[in-house]
Write a protein that holds these residues in place. Structure first.
Motif, PDB file in Angstrom:
ATOM      1  N   ILE A  38      -4.338  13.338  33.444  1.00  0.00           N
ATOM      2  CA  ILE A  38      -3.646  13.702  32.943  1.00  0.00           C
ATOM      3  C   ILE A  38      -2.871  12.828  32.531  1.00  0.00           C
ATOM      4  N   ASP A  39      -3.356  11.096  32.715  1.00  0.00           N
ATOM      5  CA  ASP A  39      -3.444  10.134  31.518  1.00  0.00           C
ATOM      6  C   ASP A  39      -4.250  10.651  30.620  1.00  0.00           C
ATOM      7  N   TYR A  40      -5.663  11.222  30.608  1.00  0.00           N
ATOM      8  CA  TYR A  40      -6.263  10.927  29.499  1.00  0.00           C
ATOM      9  C   TYR A  40      -5.609  12.466  28.108  1.00  0.00           C
ATOM     10  N   VAL A  41      -4.712  13.658  28.895  1.00  0.00           N
ATOM     11  CA  VAL A  41      -4.434  14.370  28.102  1.00  0.00           C
ATOM     12  C   VAL A  41      -3.020  14.097  27.529  1.00  0.00           C
ATOM     13  N   SER A  42      -2.173  13.588  28.352  1.00  0.00           N
ATOM     14  CA  SER A  42      -1.293  12.763  27.985  1.00  0.00           C
ATOM     15  C   SER A  42      -1.566  11.568  26.716  1.00  0.00           C
ATOM     16  N   GLY A  43      -2.640  10.793  26.702  1.00  0.00           N
ATOM     17  CA  GLY A  43      -3.046   9.501  26.097  1.00  0.00           C
ATOM     18  C   GLY A  43      -3.309  10.304  24.707  1.00  0.00           C
ATOM     19  N   PHE A  44      -4.065  11.520  24.302  1.00  0.00           N
ATOM     20  CA  PHE A  44      -4.600  12.731  23.089  1.00  0.00           C
ATOM     21  C   PHE A  44      -3.171  13.675  23.144  1.00  0.00           C
ATOM     22  N   LEU A  45      -2.424  13.604  23.718  1.00  0.00           N
ATOM     23  CA  LEU A  45      -0.981  13.782  23.168  1.00  0.00           C
ATOM     24  C   LEU A  45       0.018  13.005  21.665  1.00  0.00           C
TER      25      LEU A  45
END
Length: 176
Positions: A38-45
């Motif tokens: 979730i951190d990786y995806v939310s950081g990307f977003l």
């Protein structure tokens, strides 16, 4: 058909070995892995939203998450060496990284524009404070070509909107 069975067997052996090295597949490890994704995806977003997407920063962020698993393996081995019947060091390490990942997910959510409870915003603003630039950000800036270097979004946008306004005013005054 034999090739598929051999591949499935190889995957099972690797997964079992990794799980054993990590001290088992318990709820704490599941939560950590979930938060990391979730951190990786939310950081990307968040980076995408603020037009600060950088492949080097993403790559080194992924490497950093991989190193976390290395630290967990070391904690598991240290527990074994100390003959701990309960995985005390492993548990401490995993809980530490769960807290860090949860904080990062919350920061990324705020950067994306997800409404946050006021008390949580206050705590995050205090934690964010004047923290030094993380090693991974320094490495990413050193590795990235000059035309691709960007400041990580988390360093540019404070969680607290009042603090952000004060920084904008201070920056304008410095420019004068």
């Amino acid at each position: 058909m034999r090739t598929q069975q051999a591949l499935e067997g190889a995957v099972a052996i690797v997964a079992t070995s990794v799980t054993a090295l990590l001290g088992g597949w318990d709820v704490a490890l599941k939560l950590l892995v979930t938060l990391m994704v979730i951190d990786y995806v939310s950081g990307f977003l968040a980076a995408l939203k603020h037009k600060r997407l950088n492949s080097d920063v993403m790559f080194w962020g992924g490497i950093r998450k991989g190193v976390v698993f290395g630290v967990i393996i070391i904690a598991v081995l240290a527990d074994e060496m100390l003959n701990n019947s309960n995985p005390v060091l492993r548990t401490l390490v995993i809980y530490y990284y769960i807290a860090r990942e949860a904080l990062s997910v919350t920061e990324n959510s705020a950067l994306i524009g997800v409404p946050m409870p006021e008390k949580l915003v206050e705590v995050l603003a205090q934690l964010q404070g004047d923290k030094p630039e993380p090693t991974i950000d320094r490495i990413a800036l050193d590795v990235a070509p000059l035309d691709e270097q960007v400041k990580p979004v988390s360093r540019e946008i404070p969680i607290d909107s009042e603090l952000a306004e004060k920084e904008v005013i201070a920056t304008k005054e410095e420019d004068k």
